[in-house]
Design an enzyme around this catalytic site. Sequence first.
Site, PDB file in Angstrom:
ATOM      1  N   HIS A   9      -7.727 -32.513  24.722  1.00  0.00           N
ATOM      2  CA  HIS A   9      -7.346 -31.824  26.152  1.00  0.00           C
ATOM      3  C   HIS A   9      -7.372 -33.211  27.081  1.00  0.00           C
ATOM      4  O   HIS A   9      -8.160 -33.947  27.072  1.00  0.00           O
ATOM      5  CB  HIS A   9      -8.038 -30.691  26.463  1.00  0.00           C
ATOM      6  CG  HIS A   9      -9.340 -30.984  26.722  1.00  0.00           C
ATOM      7  ND1 HIS A   9     -10.477 -30.974  26.006  1.00  0.00           N
ATOM      8  CD2 HIS A   9     -10.072 -31.186  28.064  1.00  0.00           C
ATOM      9  CE1 HIS A   9     -11.464 -31.389  26.543  1.00  0.00           C
ATOM     10  NE2 HIS A   9     -11.349 -31.412  27.742  1.00  0.00           N
ATOM     11  N   HIS A  29      -7.734 -39.048  31.009  1.00  0.00           N
ATOM     12  CA  HIS A  29      -8.096 -39.547  29.861  1.00  0.00           C
ATOM     13  C   HIS A  29      -8.275 -38.312  28.743  1.00  0.00           C
ATOM     14  O   HIS A  29      -8.449 -37.224  29.407  1.00  0.00           O
ATOM     15  CB  HIS A  29      -9.241 -40.250  29.804  1.00  0.00           C
ATOM     16  CG  HIS A  29     -10.487 -39.451  30.043  1.00  0.00           C
ATOM     17  ND1 HIS A  29     -10.810 -39.060  31.365  1.00  0.00           N
ATOM     18  CD2 HIS A  29     -11.308 -38.813  29.256  1.00  0.00           C
ATOM     19  CE1 HIS A  29     -11.959 -38.265  31.380  1.00  0.00           C
ATOM     20  NE2 HIS A  29     -12.313 -38.184  30.045  1.00  0.00           N
TER      21      HIS A  29
HETATM   22  P1  ATP Z   1     -20.499 -30.790  25.573  1.00  0.00           P
HETATM   23  O1  ATP Z   1     -20.702 -30.858  26.877  1.00  0.00           O
HETATM   24  O2  ATP Z   1     -21.125 -29.566  25.001  1.00  0.00           O
HETATM   25  O3  ATP Z   1     -20.889 -31.943  24.632  1.00  0.00           O
HETATM   26  P2  ATP Z   1     -18.036 -30.772  26.404  1.00  0.00           P
HETATM   27  O4  ATP Z   1     -18.276 -31.869  27.220  1.00  0.00           O
HETATM   28  O5  ATP Z   1     -16.499 -30.986  25.551  1.00  0.00           O
HETATM   29  O6  ATP Z   1     -18.916 -30.581  25.310  1.00  0.00           O
HETATM   30  P3  ATP Z   1     -17.812 -29.241  28.734  1.00  0.00           P
HETATM   31  O7  ATP Z   1     -19.205 -30.062  29.128  1.00  0.00           O
HETATM   32  O8  ATP Z   1     -17.961 -27.857  28.855  1.00  0.00           O
HETATM   33  O9  ATP Z   1     -17.605 -29.313  27.086  1.00  0.00           O
HETATM   34  O10 ATP Z   1     -16.700 -29.848  29.390  1.00  0.00           O
HETATM   35  C1  ATP Z   1     -15.363 -29.314  29.432  1.00  0.00           C
HETATM   36  C2  ATP Z   1     -14.650 -30.522  30.119  1.00  0.00           C
HETATM   37  O11 ATP Z   1     -14.793 -30.713  31.290  1.00  0.00           O
HETATM   38  C3  ATP Z   1     -14.687 -31.583  29.040  1.00  0.00           C
HETATM   39  O12 ATP Z   1     -13.507 -32.244  29.082  1.00  0.00           O
HETATM   40  C4  ATP Z   1     -15.481 -32.596  29.929  1.00  0.00           C
HETATM   41  O13 ATP Z   1     -15.370 -33.941  29.816  1.00  0.00           O
HETATM   42  C5  ATP Z   1     -15.210 -32.115  31.331  1.00  0.00           C
HETATM   43  N1  ATP Z   1     -16.592 -32.315  32.109  1.00  0.00           N
HETATM   44  C6  ATP Z   1     -17.685 -31.587  31.915  1.00  0.00           C
HETATM   45  N2  ATP Z   1     -18.597 -31.869  32.879  1.00  0.00           N
HETATM   46  C7  ATP Z   1     -17.898 -32.739  33.941  1.00  0.00           C
HETATM   47  C8  ATP Z   1     -18.311 -33.028  34.993  1.00  0.00           C
HETATM   48  N3  ATP Z   1     -19.564 -32.986  35.711  1.00  0.00           N
HETATM   49  N4  ATP Z   1     -17.368 -33.859  35.878  1.00  0.00           N
HETATM   50  C9  ATP Z   1     -16.230 -33.956  35.246  1.00  0.00           C
HETATM   51  N5  ATP Z   1     -15.901 -33.454  34.145  1.00  0.00           N
HETATM   52  C10 ATP Z   1     -16.483 -32.559  33.330  1.00  0.00           C
END
Ligand code: ATP
Length: 169
Positions: free
Chosen positions: A39, A119
């Site tokens: 995504h 990205h």
């Molecule tokens: P995990 O953190 O369990 O490794 P994940 O990163 O895929 O998995 P989430 O942390 O829930 O899952 O993030 C969901 C989406 O939001 C992902 O695309 C992640 O890169 C983005 N994301 C997460 N935290 C942030 C943040 N603090 N700022 C911007 N984007 C974020």
Amino acid sequence: MRLFLALVPPLELRQRLGELAELAQARCGGRRMPEESLHLTLAFLGEVADARMEELVHWVSAMAIAPGEWRLDHWGSFRRPGIVWVGGRSSALERLHASVWDELASFGFSDRPGHFVPHVTLLRRARRQETQNLPAIDMTWPYRQLSLVRSFTEDDGARYQILARSPAA
Ligand code: ATP
Ligand code: MG
């Protein structure tokens, strides 16, 4: 619950991105994003209360977004988390990002990021972030709706569930 707003790739593009993830993993190591999870994050909302989630579902379900085509044309990485991604600069996506965050501000979300790097994450915790010899990227991602996504944390990485979509433009 943990929520974010994203664009979900059309099936054919998702498969091509999945193939790129496989190639990238062979070179860089790390954990590949499952194909069904690929995504573009437009806005990370973080922990949201149930009542607030319902407001967001209504908002997204009625949201009109300008359709567009995102051209992906380069590899990139975020060093500390070992993320390897593909993406491309896009003024249309910057406008969409800005308008979404303008509206989120009226819901009280204040964690608007300083800048936006469109990205698609392909790998996490990559051991090497050498993308020079990976295939050149030239893909077009047509988009016409935004998804509100819930993220469930699991041992082997997050799992996502779409809660609402904006009407297809
Ligand atoms: P995990 O953190 O369990 O490794 P994940 O990163 O895929 O998995 P989430 O942390 O829930 O899952 O993030 C969901 C989406 O939001 C992902 O695309 C992640 O890169 C983005 N994301 C997460 N935290 C942030 C943040 N603090 N700022 C911007 N984007 C974020
Ligand atoms: Mg994360």
